[in-house]
Enzyme design. Structure first.
Site, PDB file in Angstrom:
ATOM      1  N   SER A 163       0.796  -1.223   0.000  1.00 23.75           N
ATOM      2  CA  SER A 163       0.000   0.000   0.000  1.00 23.75           C
ATOM      3  C   SER A 163       0.836   1.284   0.000  1.00 23.75           C
ATOM      4  CB  SER A 163      -0.929  -0.072   1.212  1.00 23.75           C
ATOM      5  OG  SER A 163      -1.802   0.994   1.241  1.00 23.75           O
ATOM      6  N   ASP A 168      -3.481   6.079  -3.055  1.00 21.24           N
ATOM      7  CA  ASP A 168      -2.301   5.522  -2.387  1.00 21.24           C
ATOM      8  C   ASP A 168      -1.675   4.465  -3.304  1.00 21.24           C
ATOM      9  OD1 ASP A 168      -4.038   3.395  -2.102  1.00 21.24           O
ATOM     10  OD2 ASP A 168      -3.396   2.917  -0.072  1.00 21.24           O
ATOM     11  N   ASP A 179      -1.641   1.268  -3.643  1.00 20.95           N
ATOM     12  CA  ASP A 179      -2.382   0.140  -4.227  1.00 20.95           C
ATOM     13  C   ASP A 179      -3.812   0.536  -4.602  1.00 20.95           C
ATOM     14  OD1 ASP A 179      -3.162   0.316  -1.572  1.00 20.95           O
ATOM     15  OD2 ASP A 179      -3.473  -1.836  -1.340  1.00 20.95           O
ATOM     16  N   ALA A 211     -11.149   8.525   7.990  1.00 21.28           N
ATOM     17  CA  ALA A 211     -10.723   9.880   7.636  1.00 21.28           C
ATOM     18  C   ALA A 211      -9.586   9.825   6.611  1.00 21.28           C
ATOM     19  CB  ALA A 211     -10.292  10.632   8.885  1.00 21.28           C
ATOM     20  N   ASN A 212      -8.748   8.778   6.683  1.00 22.93           N
ATOM     21  CA  ASN A 212      -7.592   8.688   5.777  1.00 22.93           C
ATOM     22  C   ASN A 212      -7.963   8.325   4.332  1.00 22.93           C
ATOM     23  OD1 ASN A 212      -8.050   5.910   5.776  1.00 22.93           O
ATOM     24  ND2 ASN A 212      -6.418   5.459   7.234  1.00 22.93           N
ATOM     25  N   ALA A 256      -2.783   2.297  20.450  1.00 19.83           N
ATOM     26  CA  ALA A 256      -1.568   1.724  19.872  1.00 19.83           C
ATOM     27  C   ALA A 256      -1.802   1.552  18.375  1.00 19.83           C
ATOM     28  CB  ALA A 256      -1.273   0.382  20.518  1.00 19.83           C
ATOM     29  N   THR A 294       0.036  -0.733  12.806  1.00 20.27           N
ATOM     30  CA  THR A 294       0.971  -0.899  11.690  1.00 20.27           C
ATOM     31  C   THR A 294       2.383  -0.421  11.993  1.00 20.27           C
ATOM     32  OG1 THR A 294       0.447   1.272  10.794  1.00 20.27           O
ATOM     33  CG2 THR A 294      -0.888  -0.549   9.994  1.00 20.27           C
ATOM     34  N   ARG A 345      -0.649   6.409  18.824  1.00 18.87           N
ATOM     35  CA  ARG A 345      -1.130   7.619  18.160  1.00 18.87           C
ATOM     36  C   ARG A 345      -2.075   8.382  19.089  1.00 18.87           C
ATOM     37  NH1 ARG A 345       0.856   6.603  13.337  1.00 18.87           N
ATOM     38  NH2 ARG A 345       0.436   4.606  12.325  1.00 18.87           N
TER      39      ARG A 345
HETATM   40  C1  16G Z   1      -4.203  -0.121   7.824  1.00 21.11           C
HETATM   41  C2  16G Z   1      -5.670  -0.240   7.524  1.00 21.11           C
HETATM   42  C3  16G Z   1      -6.338   1.102   7.570  1.00 21.11           C
HETATM   43  C4  16G Z   1      -6.067   1.787   8.883  1.00 21.11           C
HETATM   44  C5  16G Z   1      -4.591   1.828   9.181  1.00 21.11           C
HETATM   45  C6  16G Z   1      -4.375   2.290  10.608  1.00 21.11           C
HETATM   46  C7  16G Z   1      -6.801  -1.689   5.945  1.00 21.11           C
HETATM   47  C8  16G Z   1      -6.875  -2.140   4.519  1.00 21.11           C
HETATM   48  N1  16G Z   1      -5.863  -0.793   6.201  1.00 21.11           N
HETATM   49  O1  16G Z   1      -3.551   0.588   6.829  1.00 21.11           O
HETATM   50  O2  16G Z   1      -7.698   0.920   7.393  1.00 21.11           O
HETATM   51  O3  16G Z   1      -6.574   3.094   8.875  1.00 21.11           O
HETATM   52  O4  16G Z   1      -4.053   0.527   9.071  1.00 21.11           O
HETATM   53  O5  16G Z   1      -3.024   2.330  10.910  1.00 21.11           O
HETATM   54  O6  16G Z   1      -7.549  -2.136   6.806  1.00 21.11           O
HETATM   55  P1  16G Z   1      -2.544   2.473  12.386  1.00 21.11           P
HETATM   56  O7  16G Z   1      -3.100   1.320  13.173  1.00 21.11           O
HETATM   57  O8  16G Z   1      -1.065   2.473  12.297  1.00 21.11           O
HETATM   58  O9  16G Z   1      -3.062   3.781  12.915  1.00 21.11           O
HETATM   59 MG    MG Z   2      -3.798   1.011   0.364  1.00 17.77          MG
END
Ligand code: 16G
Ligand code: MG
Length: 546
Positions: free
Chosen positions: A68, A286, A288, A383-384, A510, A513, A518
């Site tokens: 992504s 983005d 993908d 929101a993203n 937490a 990813t 945050r």
């Molecule tokens: C991933 C999720 C996205 C979410 C983001 C949060 C999918 C396809 N993607 O990219 O929806 O907004 O994680 O990231 O589900 P974070 O947990 O680091 O804040």
């Molecule tokens: Mg993506």
């Protein structure tokens, strides 16, 4: 060679570095990390895909290789379930178990345990389709995947390079082919034709205004958007006037670099390469193409973002209006699904001005999607910029069997029917969302400035805080991540601070990813939102250091 031996022999080609065993986790969007350590993970995800297909009576499972919006040296892999939705949450842990097996023997053991648990017949057919984005590491990872699919005697179709939502679309098409729920032609061309036909129908009585610049993050969205445009009417015929930028997929290092939806949303600015003038409508995909945000420069040259919350409000208001105009309002409840990151002003606008129901879920497309399916028409967006609209089977039936009572009702109904085909209902899709927004702006006769004027965002701030162990920060079940359960005392401290601010709202969670916590804060003025975010970040640092 026996099935076990084949799985083991192929596994020996894809060993996991010892120091990584135990560290893999199938997260919010599958596995995602440095591409060079993904070989064994992709091999094992291939094993799970074949097991899942066999468990589901040979229905086709999708595997997407993408990272992504991550940098070019990363990659990732995720599974798509038969109706084009994300892998069922209960199976994520099996992906994690397989990925963390510490030897080929252990891997075969975990694999066989799954075969036993789910009473899987290894002689029954298994079917998998897969694709990848434009990353350089993709073709090597495809070989790892193919090794697993060959070892498990799985029927395979390689769709080569696709956007993530295109693969979701194809999975649903394959599995519904020949049934009454047929979703579309099982081909990339079928995807473009479906979207283009729906777009033409939705635009029958209207025309787009001005032009649109699309930043494709130098990812797979670029070539796929160019392809889609071939199926749409040309600007001279009342079609979209689109300028495609950042669509260089031959320089791998340029992917998501200083461009793309994540760059724009996180930095609250246009890509430095942007040549758009004041008022010009722009959007960014983005890497993908499953996420999109819009933006423009106002008359004072100030950057203005129209993010997922804005797309949700625009889509919800338009669809609710069409339902009313076509005489279907009593038969369709339109609801909106958001996360805690949705701007409070958007939530108030949806409830008070649009009079629609709202549900708040934890972060991650799968949670929102699931919640949206409980409405007749569920509009969901993070929101993203991740999001789409889902129509329930009964809503589709009401829409398709409704008898309009006037030409005005008939027009509204035709547009509503077109939207059910234009919107990718399997998952958020930047290309489909792009067309949806263009249709709505054309119908409403809105410029970006008018779209922005529908309500005023509360000033907000997002802060990333590094802590020793983000897993110490857990949230209370059922609060959609708006309250911390642990560390003990942290939530009380946050609430004490929040209470001091007018329209103050803040939470910490937490990341799923990244190794960080945050913090989000909003308040009635920019300075207060900044202060509140800083104060809550300080609380997180304090508890995180303990
Ligand atoms: C991933 C999720 C996205 C979410 C983001 C949060 C999918 C396809 N993607 O990219 O929806 O907004 O994680 O990231 O589900 P974070 O947990 O680091 O804040
Ligand atoms: Mg993506």
């Amino acid at each position: 060679m026996s099935h076990d031996e084949a799985v083991k022999e192929a596994s020996a080609k894809h060993t996991t570095p010892a120091e990584l065993v135990g560290k893999f986790q199938y997260g919010t969007a599958g596995f995602r990390m440095k591409a060079k350590i993904l070989d064994s993970v992709v091999y094992r995800v291939g094993l799970l895909a074949s097991l899942r297909s066999r468990k589901l009576n040979g229905q086709t499972i999708g595997v997407m290789i993408t990272a992504s919006h991550n940098p070019p040296e990363d990659n990732g892999v995720k599974l798509v379930d038969p109706m084009g939705e994300m892998l069922e949450a209960a199976w994520e842990k099996y992906a994690t178990q397989l990925a963390n097996a510490d030897s080929d023997d252990h891997l075969v053991h975990v694999y066989n345990e799954l075969v036993k648990t789910f009473k899987i017949n290894l002689d029954a057919p298994a079917r998998v389709i897969f694709a990848r984005d434009t990353r350089a590491s993709g073709s090597r990872l495809v070989e790892c995947l193919n090794d697993a699919l060959t070892a498990t005697k799985t029927e395979v179709t390689d769709y080569r390079i696709l956007t993530t939502p295109q693969l979701h679309y194809l999975v649903r098409c394959v599995n519904t082919k020949g049934t009454q729920d047929e979703y579309g032609e099982v081909s990339e061309k079928g995807y473009y034709e479906k979207l283009a036909a729906a777009f033409k129908q939705a635009m029958e009585h209207t025309k787009p205004q001005g032009h649109l610049t699309v930043d494709c993050a130098n990812g797979v969205g670029g070539p796929k958007l160019r392809e889609l445009l071939k199926y749409l009417p040309s600007p001279a015929d009342g079609g979209l006037d689109v300028k495609v930028v950042n669509d260089d997929v031959h320089k791998p290092e340029s992917l998501n670099h200083q461009c793309g939806a994540d760059f724009v949303k996180t930095g609250q600015r246009a890509p430095p390469s942007s040549k758009a003038g004041p008022g010009d409508r722009c959007c960014s995909l983005d890497g993908d193409a499953d996420r999109i945000v819009f933006y423009f420069q106002d008359e004072k040259n100030v950057f203005r973002l129209l993010d997922g919350d804005r797309i949700a409000t625009l889509a919800a208001s338009f669809i609710a209006e069409l339902a009313r105009q076509s005489g279907l309002m009593d038969k369709l409840t339109v609801g909106v699904v958001q996360t805690a990151y949705a701007n409070g002003a958007s939530t108030t606008y949806i409830q008070k001005n649009l009079g629609l129901q709202i549900v708040c879920t934890p972060t991650g497309v799968k949670h929102l999607h699931h919640a949206a399916t409980r409405f007749d028409v569920g509009v969901y967006f993070e929101a993203n910029g991740h999001g789409t609209v889902v129509f329930s089977p009964s809503a589709l039936k009401s829409i398709h069997t409704h008898q309009p009572q006037s030409p005005a009702q008939a027009d509204a109904l035709t547009t509503l029917i077109a939207l059910t085909d234009l919107i990718n209902q399997t998952v958020g899709d930047a290309l489909s969302d792009l067309l949806l927004v263009e249709v709505i702006l054309a119908h409403k006769g809105f410029s970006c400035a008018e779209w922005l004027q529908t309500y005023t965002d509360l000033p907000n701030r997002l802060v990333r805080v590094e802590v020793a162990d983000r897993n110490l920060f857990t949230t209370v079940e059922g609060t959609a991540e708006r309250q911390l359960a642990t560390p003990a005392g942290a939530q009380k401290d946050i609430e004490k601070i929040v209470a001091k601010y007018k329209d103050g709202r803040s939470f910490a969670r937490a990341s799923g990813t990244e190794d960080a916590v945050r913090v989000y804060a909003e308040a009635s003025t920019r300075a207060e939102a900044e202060d509140l975010a800083a104060a809550v970040a300080q609380i997180v640092r304090k508890y995180g250091a303990k």
